[in-house]
Design an enzyme around this catalytic site. Sequence first.
Site, mmCIF file in Angstrom:
data_model
loop_
_atom_site.group_PDB
_atom_site.id
_atom_site.type_symbol
_atom_site.label_atom_id
_atom_site.label_comp_id
_atom_site.label_asym_id
_atom_site.label_seq_id
_atom_site.Cartn_x
_atom_site.Cartn_y
_atom_site.Cartn_z
ATOM 1 N N CYS A 85 23.516 -26.952 -20.245
ATOM 2 C CA CYS A 85 23.891 -26.712 -18.849
ATOM 3 C C CYS A 85 22.666 -26.722 -17.937
ATOM 4 O O CYS A 85 22.662 -27.371 -16.877
ATOM 5 C CB CYS A 85 24.634 -25.385 -18.728
ATOM 6 S SG CYS A 85 23.836 -24.006 -19.581
ATOM 7 N N HIS A 131 24.156 -19.287 -13.951
ATOM 8 C CA HIS A 131 22.690 -19.211 -13.884
ATOM 9 C C HIS A 131 22.278 -19.534 -12.440
ATOM 10 O O HIS A 131 23.003 -20.227 -11.724
ATOM 11 C CB HIS A 131 22.019 -20.272 -14.748
ATOM 12 C CG HIS A 131 22.472 -20.336 -16.175
ATOM 13 N ND1 HIS A 131 22.401 -19.272 -17.036
ATOM 14 C CD2 HIS A 131 22.955 -21.380 -16.907
ATOM 15 C CE1 HIS A 131 22.827 -19.664 -18.236
ATOM 16 N NE2 HIS A 131 23.178 -20.920 -18.182
#
Length: 335
Positions: free
Chosen positions: A141, A221
Amino acid sequence: MVKAKIAVNGYGTIGKRVADAIQAQDDIEVIGVSKTRPNYEAAIAHQLGYDIYAPAANLGAFEKAGIPAIGTIEEMVEKADLVVDCTPGGVGESNKSVYEKAGVKAIWQGGESHSLAGFSFNAACNYEQALGRDLVRVVSCNTTALCRVISPIDKELGVKNVRVVLVRRAADPNDAKKGPINAIVPDPIKLPSHHGPDVKSVLPQINITSAALKIPTTLMHVHTVNMEINTDCTAEDVKNILDSQSRIFFVGQGISSTAEIMEFARDIGRPRNDMWENCIWPESITVHEKELYFFQAVHQESIVVPENIDAIRAMMELESDAAKSIEKTNKAIGL
Ligand code: NAD
């Protein structure tokens, strides 16, 4: 149209999303998903109409739980043209011999090393190099998000070097085993972290270092991205470059946190609240003496999903043009 037959080995956070995204396409189809245990996810996979396969030793447990598993993982692999391995990081490596024995193509995820497949993929960066390949790794990711922003800026302006600070979610929302927690953890303490340098597996020409911290959140994140660029430019120039990319989304309208991005995803009816795009705050884009800064948020559970679809299409040679595959994938999943 005869659809390419795809098996999803490992029906967890990434696997269930990849399976649904495959089913949304008109040129590929899921012929089976694997579960190790007959839990609620297996029951839902069955309700969704997926054929479930399990390790031979666990077939009895599925029967006992009343969730039909119709064969072993090896049998599922035999029926497929391509397997998307979504098992936990480090587990996928042990499946390589199973795929080789069956003569099927395989995709691994970012939890595996680059050397396992020998080729690391991001649709906007190196789609053409994946055409017809047998083995591909779709990068993590964080690496996906970084590749999506570094590559177009490098093409237009030239990137001298990149420094990234990654503030990482400590666990996925369903991961009760890793919580509860109350700390900020430099992870790893030894610098640089592997995240930035992993970009080089896709974009070998980029100089990049990174530091990462884990914090008590499950949602997303956030990256602080700093690039030294070769060409004089303004923040507006950078915004225009990033805005031209289909998997980059500018967050605004009062959204000031990852919590609000996830609420936004719920409000617009995204499946599982998924935000497949890099979420960049355009006001954060700042250029000072060829130094570019900005913040981006990354929905770790879903950002790699469209990349897996494009990787399948390239490996199966269903579309030779990256832009066309990206557009087709995006349209089918509603991005
Ligand atoms: P997960 O733990 O949510 O799901 C893995 C699934 O595989 C589970 O259903 C598990 O039961 C199953 N499994 C375990 N061992 C198996 C085996 N031997 N055979 C078949 N199935 C098995 O993991 P995840 O978060 O979906 O991660 C999968 C991969 O994707 C990893 O490489 C990870 O690094 C990568 N990835 C994860 C994220 C994320 O944030 N979750 C983001 C990008 C990439």
